[in-house]
Design an enzyme around this catalytic site. Structure first.
Site, PDB file in Angstrom:
ATOM      1  N   LYS A 191       2.897   9.931   8.305  1.00 52.32           N
ATOM      2  CA  LYS A 191       2.073   9.659   9.481  1.00 52.32           C
ATOM      3  C   LYS A 191       2.576  10.216  10.813  1.00 52.32           C
ATOM      4  O   LYS A 191       2.116  11.242  11.268  1.00 52.32           O
ATOM      5  CB  LYS A 191       1.809   8.154   9.579  1.00 52.32           C
ATOM      6  CG  LYS A 191       0.882   7.657   8.464  1.00 52.32           C
ATOM      7  CD  LYS A 191       0.277   6.311   8.753  1.00 52.32           C
ATOM      8  CE  LYS A 191      -0.873   5.990   7.816  1.00 52.32           C
ATOM      9  NZ  LYS A 191      -0.516   5.432   6.519  1.00 52.32           N
ATOM     10  N   ASP A 211       9.378   2.639   1.887  1.00 54.78           N
ATOM     11  CA  ASP A 211       8.225   3.416   2.351  1.00 54.78           C
ATOM     12  C   ASP A 211       8.082   3.179   3.861  1.00 54.78           C
ATOM     13  O   ASP A 211       7.616   2.126   4.295  1.00 54.78           O
ATOM     14  CB  ASP A 211       6.979   2.960   1.580  1.00 54.78           C
ATOM     15  CG  ASP A 211       5.697   3.675   2.017  1.00 54.78           C
ATOM     16  OD1 ASP A 211       5.731   4.374   3.048  1.00 54.78           O
ATOM     17  OD2 ASP A 211       4.671   3.508   1.331  1.00 54.78           O
ATOM     18  N   PHE A 257       0.858  -1.187   0.000  1.00 52.48           N
ATOM     19  CA  PHE A 257       0.000   0.000   0.000  1.00 52.48           C
ATOM     20  C   PHE A 257       0.889   1.230   0.000  1.00 52.48           C
ATOM     21  O   PHE A 257       1.727   1.404   0.894  1.00 52.48           O
ATOM     22  CB  PHE A 257      -0.924   0.049   1.222  1.00 52.48           C
ATOM     23  CG  PHE A 257      -1.783   1.298   1.222  1.00 52.48           C
ATOM     24  CD1 PHE A 257      -2.940   1.351   0.464  1.00 52.48           C
ATOM     25  CD2 PHE A 257      -1.404   2.421   1.931  1.00 52.48           C
ATOM     26  CE1 PHE A 257      -3.726   2.508   0.422  1.00 52.48           C
ATOM     27  CE2 PHE A 257      -2.184   3.588   1.896  1.00 52.48           C
ATOM     28  CZ  PHE A 257      -3.343   3.621   1.142  1.00 52.48           C
TER      29      PHE A 257
HETATM   30  C1  LIG Z   1      -0.799   5.592   5.124  1.00 52.90           C
HETATM   31  C2  LIG Z   1       0.243   5.151   4.179  1.00 52.90           C
HETATM   32  C3  LIG Z   1       0.479   5.831   2.976  1.00 52.90           C
HETATM   33  C4  LIG Z   1      -0.383   6.978   2.513  1.00 52.90           C
HETATM   34  O1  LIG Z   1      -0.312   8.054   3.359  1.00 52.90           O
HETATM   35  P1  LIG Z   1      -1.427   9.230   3.242  1.00 52.90           P
HETATM   36  O2  LIG Z   1      -0.925  10.263   4.196  1.00 52.90           O
HETATM   37  O3  LIG Z   1      -2.724   8.612   3.649  1.00 52.90           O
HETATM   38  O4  LIG Z   1      -1.432   9.683   1.842  1.00 52.90           O
HETATM   39  C5  LIG Z   1       1.524   5.407   2.184  1.00 52.90           C
HETATM   40  N1  LIG Z   1       2.309   4.380   2.546  1.00 52.90           N
HETATM   41  C6  LIG Z   1       2.102   3.703   3.681  1.00 52.90           C
HETATM   42  C7  LIG Z   1       3.020   2.587   4.041  1.00 52.90           C
HETATM   43  C8  LIG Z   1       1.064   4.055   4.533  1.00 52.90           C
HETATM   44  O5  LIG Z   1       0.846   3.355   5.648  1.00 52.90           O
END
Ligand SMILES: *Cc1c(COP(=O)(O)O)cnc(C)c1O
Length: 403
Positions: free
Chosen positions: A253, A224, A137
């Protein structure tokens, strides 16, 4: 909710993009939140791994109030000294070299994808591709949803952005095979621990093998850490458990403790790919967001929150393992620090409401994984409360439903 519970708040003017619980929150303190009816909940969701310092932290609040009184936003036409302060701190903690600031996780990943493409085109590769993984994701913009593996997130939004090749996680032979078959791949892009994919870690030896593959083939390793970074696993960044450095690391986050802020932190091979005019954002790096980042990292150090996440996370995991041992329907308790998942043998979405009824906030991801990503200030006593609230709800749910 029981029969006496008030009706769901109605919101006829908000676009209906979320399936929400019938709860409206009013305020919080530490890991506790209250709804508009005065009911209290233990928050083991932390705004989805966002509220690093919990709610209404007594030192973060006055710092942000002071910043709002000075300046919230100014344009990137000018130098923003707090950008350099936060970048320097992220560089110190990561061992990388430069940071670009944006406002969210998908924006950080979008920047990473652009860096990967330009890294290729700078080398004469006009159709650069990026290797991504099953279960991934990365966000919901067109490029990041295309990098995401979940077909539900793709549905209705085609045509997808091309240039992504997908292989299974933790399978180095599949990686090598894909790289041989797709010589235009310029980067390997993955979550160090998959979050939305169900709290699934990339194995330490797999991360080390990816680092070696990227070095050998002149590729960028892009990790990521939007969810698993910022101290959540007990290290500043989850890949530090593997003793490797990425070339590109998107963050978001937890970085601002609730104030929206994203960053892409790059090592020397990637840090100069973007040149003036190549990328930008109006809000990115504004003084309020930067102050939130600086104060979050400073308070994490001051309060020893890495060690706390490791210790309380281990206690929470051990408590869940102990209380759920041998319970039919529980497949596995996994994760590290305060990023934990309990995989069940059946769809578990109904647990959200059942937990809320019991006064506990959690999330369910990848259909059957109960995910706990609380604030890093969680205490041992609060972790024990999470266990004693959650375990009976899971047991009752499993006894009343079928796999
Ligand atoms: C939440 C998340 C995203 C997206 O972040 P947003 O601030 O919602 O755009 C991307 N990568 C990972 C691993 C995430 O947990």
């Amino acid at each position: 909710m029981n029969a006496a519970a008030p009706a769901a708040p109605s919101e006829p003017h908000v676009m209906q993009t979320y399936g929400r619980l019938p709860i409206a929150l009013s305020h919080g303190q530490g890991v506790w939140v209250w709804d508009v009816n005065g009911r209290r909940y233990l928050d083991a969701l932390g705004g989805i791994a966002v509220n690093t310092l919990g709610h209404a932290h007594p030192k973060l609040v006055p710092a942000l109030q002071e910043q709002i009184g000075k300046m919230i936003h100014c344009s990137n036409y000018y130098h923003v000294p707090l950008q350099e302060a936060l970048a320097a701190k992220l560089v110190e903690l990561s061992g990388l070299s430069n940071a670009f600031f944006c406002n969210s996780g998908l924006e950080a990943n979008e920047a990473a994808i652009k860096i990967a493409r330009k890294f290729g085109t700078d080398r004469g590769n006009e159709t650069p591709e990026i290797l991504v993984f099953e279960g991934a994701f990365h966000g919901r913009s067109l490029a990041t949803l295309s990098a995401t593996a979940n077909p539900k997130i793709h549905a209705g939004f085609g045509p997808l952005v091309p240039g992504f090749v997908r292989v299974p996680l933790n399978d180095i032979a599949a990686v090598e095979q894909a790289l041989d078959a797709h010589p235009n791949i310029t980067a390997i892009f993955l979550e160090t621990i998959q979050g939305e994919g169900g709290v699934k870690p990339a194995r330490i030896d797999f991360l080390q093998q990816l680092r070696a593959v990227c070095d050998r083939r002149d590729l960028l390793l892009m990790l990521d850490e939007v969810q698993c970074g910022i101290g959540r696993t007990g290290q500043w960044f989850a890949h530090q458990w593997a003793g490797i450095l990425p070339d590109v690391m998107p963050l978001a986050k937890g970085l601002g403790s609730g104030v929206p802020v994203g960053a892409v932190v790059c090592g020397p091979r990637a840090a100069k790919v973007m040149q003036p005019g190549n990328h930008g954002t109006t809000f990115g790096g504004n003084p309020l967001a930067m102050r939130a980042g600086v104060e979050t990292l400073r308070l994490m150090e001051e309060e020893g929150l890495l060690a706390n996440a490791a210790r309380v996370g281990a206690e929470l995991k051990a408590g869940l393992e102990r209380e759920l041992a041998g319970v039919a329907g529980v497949r596995e308790v996994r994760g590290q620090g305060l990023m934990l998942g309990i995989e069940l043998d059946r769809p578990a979405g109904a647990l959200l409401g059942r937990c809320a009824d019991a006064g506990l906030m959690v999330s369910v991801t990848a259909d059957r994984v109960v995910r706990l990503v609380p604030a890093l200030i969680l205490s041992s006593e609060e972790a024990a409360q999470v266990v004693s609230l959650l375990v009976p709800v899971i047991k009752q749910f499993l006894s009343e439903t079928q796999a």
